[in-house]
Design an enzyme around this catalytic site. Structure first.
Site, PDB file in Angstrom:
ATOM      1  N   THR A   9       0.701  -0.842   0.228  1.00 25.80           N
ATOM      2  CA  THR A   9      -0.036   0.588   0.114  1.00 25.80           C
ATOM      3  C   THR A   9       0.603   1.225  -0.091  1.00 25.80           C
ATOM      4  O   THR A   9       0.314   2.200   0.117  1.00 25.80           O
ATOM      5  CB  THR A   9      -0.635  -0.251   1.187  1.00 25.80           C
ATOM      6  OG1 THR A   9      -0.164  -0.427   2.244  1.00 25.80           O
ATOM      7  CG2 THR A   9      -1.935  -0.735   1.087  1.00 25.80           C
ATOM      8  N   GLU A  65     -20.355 -22.608 -13.877  1.00 23.44           N
ATOM      9  CA  GLU A  65     -20.193 -20.535 -13.779  1.00 23.44           C
ATOM     10  C   GLU A  65     -21.771 -20.052 -14.066  1.00 23.44           C
ATOM     11  O   GLU A  65     -22.066 -18.326 -13.749  1.00 23.44           O
ATOM     12  CB  GLU A  65     -19.119 -20.415 -14.376  1.00 23.44           C
ATOM     13  CG  GLU A  65     -17.728 -20.883 -14.333  1.00 23.44           C
ATOM     14  CD  GLU A  65     -17.024 -20.974 -13.087  1.00 23.44           C
ATOM     15  OE1 GLU A  65     -17.422 -19.734 -12.426  1.00 23.44           O
ATOM     16  OE2 GLU A  65     -16.675 -20.939 -12.683  1.00 23.44           O
TER      17      GLU A  65
END
Length: 662
Positions: free
Chosen positions: A240, A460
């Site tokens: 970060t 899916e």
């Protein structure tokens, strides 16, 4: 002429090793010259020596008794003969003594001496026979002293290696092993990073900018009675930008900046860590005002006493104790500010976290959509991009990405474009890069049977159908059955960003996650191992609802979560066996209810499920537009889009894991 001047080779730098090399070469050359090895001396045999004696060619024989070697010297008349033409030539190199023409190695001295004596009597010769011992004082001296030189050299090498230094200087001697390894940055040469290079992180940048302002203009704050903070702890997930912020502080502060890692204090010798802490703060105080940056401080700042079951002296604890004393001890200097970074603040010692040591804890969070756009702008500067590149679109496509992840996306997109022989990086390259990083490498050569491919497509499609039909489930943006990494299929979702989650929202997400296995049951009336990651996800969610968040009516408003981390070291569960059985029953009940709910949703939309799966088999990759053509507009979209930022997540993928492996 200019070209010749530019190509002149650089002069080699002088090294003390050259002197050692010249000395060794000189000694070896002296030995060779003294021994006469470069002279025109030949080796002969006993039979040839007898023949030379019979011919009267030998004037003297010098027998070296300690080496069993005989040196043969010829007469002047013999040197004029053709048979001795080779040894008659003079040596090109000078010699320190008389050079023999022949050398003979013999066995037993008495036999050899008797043969020469007999030959002299038979041929009535006046050949001189002398005896001598040959000594090489220099060689004997070198051989005697060589072991001690080697031992001394190895000892010096090991001492320098252990002290962490090369040659001379502060770190090159064993007595300086306790010196700090911190690197002192010079703002003019060592670092060019500034706050302009740090995109996003607005709150964190404000905090560290104020620290820099403290050092530049301390009177502004101390005139009102305030004190300069002694430390700031940067906490956040990996990638970060915690270390990048520290580099920006080093570039902006214009004060001495000491940088090192927490592991630099750790050494194999007892007491070295504490000594290095003392030396580090001594150097910083001498150059105050100054900043010390300790990266990955959890290497030495871990809570004391939790893992020391042996009761022995812990070097890491001694180092931490010295650090605590230096930061806020009896005689500390307030002109030294300590910056530290870690992504494991939960394991740090409480004494290290208190006010007066780390006065500020700056949380560096994952960037939001606006900050991700700014990070893209920074990392796209060196990359040749197409003019039509939309940064807002890229920011929406990378939810949950850290700054390091976005840098990786930009680099991966450039590599993909170069692989395709493109002149600039375009939008599709970035989408391929995101797929590559999130899903893994596309495996086009993976062998999948038509039956397996059909099962994956319906699996899916089941996820997509259920998520589209439930209000709180995240709508699907993209589905693929192209194998990537360990997965055979993947789905990208667009969930809303929530600060709090309600039970109905979690149940809808669980139902959508179980839609894959439910589709296999509805269409084929069979289930497979492909739903492993789905089951793992819903089991964790259900357990969290029951045991962490207190969202189950049967268990009640109880939580067995310990934020302090003390429960990790316990030897018993915080609940009875009866409660454990009830927890297991509620978790199973919760999951089975959502599984049955997913089957009902798919049964009601079976025709649309089949249409979606067939289109997925045909195209292998489908998008939101394909779902809208089959299901129509999602009735929850308008409310959903107003709730906040759009985020794309990756669904649990259909993993190719056999029952034997699990």
């Amino acid at each position: 002429m200019a070209k010749e001047n530019n190509t002149n080779p650089k002069k080699p730098k002088f090294s003390s090793w050259w002197i050692y090399g010249l000395i060794i070469v000189g000694i070896l050359g002296f030995q060779l010259l003294n021994s006469g090895n470069f002279a025109s001396t030949k080796t002969t045999t006993t039979s040839e020596l007898q023949e030379f004696l019979r011919n009267g060619d030998i004037s003297k024989i010098l027998i070296i008794t300690n080496t069993n070697q005989a040196k043969v010297f010829l007469t002047d008349e013999a040197l004029a003969k053709d048979v001795h033409k080779d040894v008659a030539e003079k040596s090109l190199l000078p010699s320190t003594g008389t050079i023999p023409q022949y050398i003979l190695d013999f066995g037993d001295l008495q036999n050899f001496e008797k043969q020469i004596t007999d030959s002299k009597k038979e041929n009535n010769l006046d050949t001189v026979v002398e005896f001598d011992k040959e000594s090489n004082y220099l060689g004997d001296f070198l051989i005697g002293i060589l072991p001690f030189v080697l031992i001394f050299g190895i000892w010096i090498y090991l001492m320098r290696r252990m002290s962490g230094g090369g040659g001379g200087g502060a770190g090159g001697q064993i007595f300086n092993i306790g010196k700090s390894k911190a690197k002192l940055f010079d703002e003019k040469t060592d670092t060019r990073t500034s706050f302009k290079d740090v995109a996003g992180l607005e709150g964190a940048k404000e905090e560290v900018e104020e620290i820099v302002e403290f050092l530049k203009h301390p009177d502004k704050y101390t005139s009102l009675g305030g004190k300069i903070p002694k430390g700031a702890l940067l906490v956040g997930p990996p990638g970060t930008g915690k270390t990048l912020l520290a580099k920006a502080v080093a570039g902006e502060a214009k004060v001495p900046f000491f940088s090192l890692s927490g592991s630099d204090f750790v050494e194999m010798f007892v007491g070295v860590g504490a000594s290095r802490v003392r030396d580090l703060f001594k150097q910083a105080k001498d150059k105050s005002p100054a900043i010390i940056f300790i990266d990955e401080i959890d290497a030495i700042g871990r809570a004391r006493g939790k893992n020391n079951f042996t009761g022995s002296n812990d070097e890491r604890e001694n180092t931490l104790n010295q650090l605590l004393t230096e930061m806020d001890g009896f005689g500390t200097n307030t002109n030294v500010i300590v910056l530290a970074a870690t992504n494991r603040a939960d394991v740090l010692d409480k004494a290290l976290m208190r006010a007066g040591r780390f006065d500020r804890q700056i949380y560096v969070d994952l960037p939001d959509i606006r900050e991700r756009k700014e990070i893209f702008e920074v990392h796209l500067r060196p990359i040749k991009t197409a003019e039509t590149l939309d940064l807002d679109f890229l920011a929406r496509q990378t939810p949950g990405f850290s700054g390091a992840d976005i840098a990786n996306v930009c680099n991966e997109a450039a590599l993909i474009a170069a692989r395709k022989e493109k002149k600039a990086v375009n939008k599709q390259d970035f989408l391929d890069a995101v797929d590559r990083i999130v899903g893994g490498l596309e495996k086009k050569n993976k062998i999948i049977t038509p039956g397996e491919k059909k099962t994956i497509a319906y699996h899916e499609a089941g996820h997509a159908t259920v998520s589209w039909m439930l209000e709180h489930a995240a709508p699907l943006v993209k589905v693929t059955i192209v194998p990537r990494g360990q997965s055979l299929g993947a789905a990208w979702y667009l969930p809303e960003e929530r600060l709090i989650v309600r039970p109905e929202q979690m149940k809808d997400e669980m139902c959508a996650t179980l839609g894959g296995r439910a589709a296999e049951k509805v269409i084929f009336d069979k289930i497979s191992t492909g739903a492993l990651s789905d089951l793992e996800k819903v089991t964790k969610q259900a357990r969290a609802m029951v045991t962490v968040y207190g969202l189950n009516e049967e268990i009640g408003n109880l939580t067995y979560y310990d934020s302090s981390g003390q429960s990790d070291y316990g030897f018993s569960k915080p609940y009875s066996e009866d409660t454990a059985q009830r927890i297991d029953e509620e978790i199973s009940k919760l999951i089975e209810e959502q599984y049955a709910r997913a089957i009902d949703v798919l049964q009601a939309n079976k025709d649309k499920l089949i249409t979606l799966a067939e289109r997925l088999l045909e195209k292998e990759v489908i998008f939101k537009e394909d779902l809208e053509k089959i299901f129509g507009k999602r009735p929850f979209d308008s409310q959903f889009e107003a709730n906040g930022e759009e985020i794309i997540d990756v669904a649990d993928t259909t993993e190719e894991i056999s029952e034997e492996n699990k």
